[in-house]
Design a protein around this motif. Structure first.
Motif, mmCIF file in Angstrom:
data_model
loop_
_atom_site.group_PDB
_atom_site.id
_atom_site.type_symbol
_atom_site.label_atom_id
_atom_site.label_comp_id
_atom_site.label_asym_id
_atom_site.label_seq_id
_atom_site.Cartn_x
_atom_site.Cartn_y
_atom_site.Cartn_z
ATOM 1 N N GLU A 100 57.765 24.009 54.716
ATOM 2 C CA GLU A 100 58.413 24.795 53.663
ATOM 3 C C GLU A 100 57.526 24.792 52.427
ATOM 4 O O GLU A 100 56.534 24.052 52.363
ATOM 5 C CB GLU A 100 59.791 24.172 53.349
ATOM 6 N N GLN A 101 57.890 25.598 51.448
ATOM 7 C CA GLN A 101 57.202 25.637 50.159
ATOM 8 C C GLN A 101 58.114 24.952 49.144
ATOM 9 O O GLN A 101 59.207 25.449 48.860
ATOM 10 C CB GLN A 101 56.925 27.085 49.762
ATOM 11 N N THR A 102 57.670 23.805 48.647
ATOM 12 C CA THR A 102 58.476 23.051 47.685
ATOM 13 C C THR A 102 57.571 22.458 46.614
ATOM 14 O O THR A 102 56.355 22.369 46.785
ATOM 15 C CB THR A 102 59.233 21.874 48.352
ATOM 16 N N GLN A 103 58.198 22.010 45.561
ATOM 17 C CA GLN A 103 57.505 21.219 44.564
ATOM 18 C C GLN A 103 57.078 19.920 45.246
ATOM 19 O O GLN A 103 57.880 19.297 45.946
ATOM 20 C CB GLN A 103 58.499 20.902 43.450
ATOM 21 N N GLY A 104 55.847 19.538 45.113
ATOM 22 C CA GLY A 104 55.382 18.286 45.696
ATOM 23 C C GLY A 104 55.071 18.338 47.181
ATOM 24 O O GLY A 104 54.862 17.297 47.809
ATOM 25 N N SER A 105 55.021 19.535 47.759
ATOM 26 C CA SER A 105 54.674 19.632 49.182
ATOM 27 C C SER A 105 53.206 19.260 49.380
ATOM 28 O O SER A 105 52.410 19.274 48.444
ATOM 29 C CB SER A 105 54.929 21.048 49.703
ATOM 30 N N VAL A 106 52.861 18.903 50.613
ATOM 31 C CA VAL A 106 51.488 18.570 50.982
ATOM 32 C C VAL A 106 50.905 19.782 51.706
ATOM 33 O O VAL A 106 51.502 20.286 52.661
ATOM 34 C CB VAL A 106 51.460 17.333 51.918
ATOM 35 N N SER A 107 49.763 20.236 51.251
ATOM 36 C CA SER A 107 49.099 21.349 51.920
ATOM 37 C C SER A 107 48.723 20.917 53.329
ATOM 38 O O SER A 107 48.274 19.782 53.544
ATOM 39 C CB SER A 107 47.848 21.746 51.136
ATOM 40 N N LEU A 108 48.889 21.798 54.293
ATOM 41 C CA LEU A 108 48.618 21.456 55.683
ATOM 42 C C LEU A 108 47.202 20.924 55.869
ATOM 43 O O LEU A 108 46.981 20.001 56.650
ATOM 44 C CB LEU A 108 48.869 22.666 56.595
ATOM 45 N N ASP A 109 46.244 21.465 55.139
ATOM 46 C CA ASP A 109 44.874 20.977 55.290
ATOM 47 C C ASP A 109 44.705 19.552 54.767
ATOM 48 O O ASP A 109 43.796 18.832 55.187
ATOM 49 C CB ASP A 109 43.854 21.937 54.666
ATOM 50 N N ASP A 110 45.598 19.086 53.889
ATOM 51 C CA ASP A 110 45.564 17.707 53.390
ATOM 52 C C ASP A 110 46.485 16.769 54.174
ATOM 53 O O ASP A 110 46.419 15.553 53.994
ATOM 54 C CB ASP A 110 45.977 17.667 51.913
ATOM 55 N N PHE A 111 47.341 17.324 55.001
ATOM 56 C CA PHE A 111 48.296 16.521 55.776
ATOM 57 C C PHE A 111 47.542 15.693 56.806
ATOM 58 O O PHE A 111 46.754 16.231 57.585
ATOM 59 C CB PHE A 111 49.298 17.458 56.462
ATOM 60 N N GLN A 112 47.771 14.389 56.812
ATOM 61 C CA GLN A 112 47.066 13.491 57.732
ATOM 62 C C GLN A 112 48.074 12.670 58.539
ATOM 63 O O GLN A 112 48.407 11.545 58.159
ATOM 64 C CB GLN A 112 46.123 12.562 56.956
ATOM 65 N N PRO A 113 48.571 13.222 59.651
ATOM 66 C CA PRO A 113 49.507 12.453 60.477
ATOM 67 C C PRO A 113 48.797 11.277 61.133
ATOM 68 O O PRO A 113 47.593 11.340 61.409
ATOM 69 C CB PRO A 113 49.972 13.470 61.521
ATOM 70 N N GLU A 114 49.557 10.215 61.359
ATOM 71 C CA GLU A 114 48.994 9.044 62.023
ATOM 72 C C GLU A 114 49.028 9.264 63.528
ATOM 73 O O GLU A 114 50.083 9.539 64.098
ATOM 74 C CB GLU A 114 49.798 7.807 61.661
ATOM 75 N N ALA A 115 47.880 9.124 64.161
ATOM 76 C CA ALA A 115 47.786 9.298 65.612
ATOM 77 C C ALA A 115 48.699 8.304 66.318
ATOM 78 O O ALA A 115 48.801 7.145 65.922
ATOM 79 C CB ALA A 115 46.347 9.121 66.077
ATOM 80 N N GLY A 116 49.395 8.787 67.345
ATOM 81 C CA GLY A 116 50.262 7.935 68.149
ATOM 82 C C GLY A 116 51.663 7.770 67.599
ATOM 83 O O GLY A 116 52.549 7.285 68.304
ATOM 84 N N LYS A 117 51.897 8.142 66.345
ATOM 85 C CA LYS A 117 53.244 8.043 65.772
ATOM 86 C C LYS A 117 53.983 9.354 66.020
ATOM 87 O O LYS A 117 53.422 10.430 65.865
ATOM 88 C CB LYS A 117 53.177 7.772 64.274
#
Length: 189
Positions: free
Chosen positions: A103-120
């Motif tokens: 979604e688009q919100t205040q304080g959202s993380v841009s997808l290019d900056d999103f860093q999911p933890e592998a295996g979680k």
């Protein structure tokens, strides 16, 4: 180059798909009204071997001819369940999944900056085509990821957004650029 024939693609059979390891992600459709979008999300979920899709609120469920039209059989391979209340579902998933709204919100993380933890395991919530993800649902998420957009429109179709987020998640958590060589069967290890 020669276009591959369907029989050369090495696609899994439905039973093989069900037994194959899954990408540790679920998709949650929060009051999605378009049956074609639902079917398209099933296809993307099949492509990335997601664990499950949750269809919530007014979101239609299979079997339905308009879902089948775009899912092209993916409703048979991808696990899914219906939940009347998205918020209650998130309360249940909170103990096992990182829950992020798209979604688009205040304080959202841009997808290019999103860093999911592998295996979680992660859960991504996609919302209504006009209203988006409901605020009360966003309030129950651990974060919000936003897909950067450079044009004049303020949103992507939810089936497109699902595909973009799944691809990004898969690339960042699998460490691979592709799942297989073209024309070979995907690994089930």
């Amino acid at each position: 180059m020669r276009k591959l024939k369907n029989e050369e693609l090495g696609r899994l059979q439905v039973t093989e798909f069900k037994d194959a390891p899954k990408t540790p992600v679920v998709l949650i459709l929060d009051n999605v009204r378009s049956l074609h979008n639902v079917g398209s999300v099933f296809r993307s979920a099949d492509a990335f071997r997601v664990e499950k899709i949750y269809l919530c609120g007014i979101t239609a469920t299979p079997p339905h001819k308009d879902i089948r039209k775009t899912a092209l059989g993916a409703t048979e391979s991808v696990a899914w369940a219906y939940a009347k209340e998205t918020g209650s579902l998130l309360d249940t998933l909170r103990g096992t999944h990182q829950i992020w709204a798209v979604e688009q919100t205040q304080g959202s993380v841009s997808l290019d900056d999103f860093q999911p933890e592998a295996g979680k395991p992660y859960a991504f919530v996609l919302g209504h085509e006009v209203k988006g993800v409901a605020q009360e649902v966003i309030d129950k998420c651990q974060g919000v990821v936003e897909i950067p957009q450079l044009g004049t429109k303020h949103s992507l179709n939810i089936s497109v957004a699902a595909g973009v987020v799944l691809w990004d998640f898969w690339v960042k958590t699998s460490g691979k650029k592709t799942s297989r060589e073209p024309g070979t069967k995907p690994s089930t290890e």
